[in-house]
Design an enzyme around this catalytic site. Structure first.
Site, short mmCIF file in Angstrom:
data_model
loop_
_atom_site.label_atom_id
_atom_site.label_comp_id
_atom_site.label_asym_id
_atom_site.label_seq_id
_atom_site.Cartn_x
_atom_site.Cartn_y
_atom_site.Cartn_z
N HIS A 142 -5.42 2.54 4.84
CA HIS A 142 -4.89 3.67 5.60
C HIS A 142 -3.57 3.34 6.28
O HIS A 142 -3.35 2.25 6.78
CB HIS A 142 -5.91 4.14 6.64
CG HIS A 142 -6.28 3.08 7.64
ND1 HIS A 142 -5.55 2.83 8.78
CD2 HIS A 142 -7.32 2.21 7.67
CE1 HIS A 142 -6.12 1.86 9.47
NE2 HIS A 142 -7.19 1.46 8.82
N ASP A 143 -2.66 4.32 6.22
CA ASP A 143 -1.37 4.27 6.91
C ASP A 143 -0.39 3.25 6.36
O ASP A 143 0.66 3.00 6.97
CB ASP A 143 -1.56 4.02 8.42
CG ASP A 143 -2.46 5.07 9.07
OD1 ASP A 143 -2.04 6.24 9.12
OD2 ASP A 143 -3.57 4.72 9.50
N GLY A 161 -4.83 -2.07 7.13
CA GLY A 161 -4.19 -0.83 7.52
C GLY A 161 -2.81 -1.04 8.11
O GLY A 161 -2.50 -2.11 8.65
#
Length: 264
Positions: free
Chosen positions: A122-123, A140
């Site tokens: 994520h991200d 992340g």
């Protein structure tokens, strides 16, 4: 060009498939997915989440694209995944959507080569023309610059950064940030020089390569603190305008590094 969907595939009616998209056998496409023209989705792929994919990408078999973040704080927010154009994504690759704790979107740019079993958490923000070899694993919020090369089985700590034109060796454990142009390897990952051959192949002038060699010595070979090294690099921006862009990228990276850069 017509859209081609294998009879065994499941495509939600709300999904948007542009001209020439092909969906392989037993693949699933969710309702909030937009796939650009001529992108190929192989068999047994899952593409869901709030995902937007550009043109002329190839997703090889068994990819999982747009799954929810592996983050305990995630609470079903409509975070996103954005993928550019002309990327090759090989088998068993996973891309997760972003989180509201960051910018809310995971991004992959264009013209990247993503080999088997890569995990993009994520991200993460990945630029253009990067190569992620087999089994690269990212925590992340990782940032990967343009033209970076990450060797197979390398692991990058969450919030880590790898600068443009850098090269990380296989099986490396990247706990700190890797500056642009630098070759690095090991566990822990340490700098081993400037990516000279890669820079030459990408059209950097001999003056730029020489200046970056000197910049590497300033950062890593003169016993200077990061603050002192930065001051000397800034001075070179004034003294050598012909190589200012290359040096400026290094200075900007040092300024943006939250975790600190790898050291010898």
């Amino acid at each position: 060009m017509a859209v081609t969907i294998h009879p065994s595939a499941i495509v939600d009616p709300k999904a948007i498939l542009e001209d020439g998209v092909s969906i392989g056998a037993f693949s699933i496409v969710g309702p909030n997915v937009h796939i650009g023209a001529r992108t190929q989705v192989g068999p047994h792929c899952m593409i869901d989440g709030h995902t937007r994919i550009g043109e002329d990408n190839v997703f090889y078999r068994f990819c999982s694209i747009g799954g929810m973040p592996q983050d305990k704080k995630y609470a079903n927010e409509p975070t996103r995944l954005e993928i550019g154009d002309r990327n090759m994504v090989r088998e068993y690759v996973t891309f997760n959507t972003g989180t509201v704790q960051d910018v809310g979107v995971t991004r992959l740019g264009s013209d990247n080569w993503v080999m088997a079993y890569v995990h993009v958490a994520h991200d993460c923000q990945i630029g253009n023309q990067a190569i992620l070899a087999n089994g690269v694993q990212m925590g992340g919020h990782v940032h990967i610059g343009d033209w970076a090369i990450i060797g197979g089985l390398a692991a990058i700590h969450q919030f880590g950064k790898v600068g443009a034109h850098a090269m990380v060796g296989g099986s490396s454990a990247v706990h700190k940030d890797v500056p642009p142009y630098v070759m690095a390897s090991g566990n822990p990952c340490i700098p081993v020089g400037i990516n000279v051959e890669g820079l030459k192949r990408r059209g950097f002038s001999s003056e730029e390569v020489s200046a970056l060699r000197d910049a590497y010595k300033i950062i890593y070979r003169r016993g200077l603190s990061i603050v002192e090294a930065r001051e000397q690099l800034v001075q070179r921006l004034t003294d050598e305008p012909a190589v200012a862009n290359a040096i400026q990228r290094l200075v900007q990276f040092l300024d943006a590094s939250d975790r600190g850069i790898i050291r010898s």
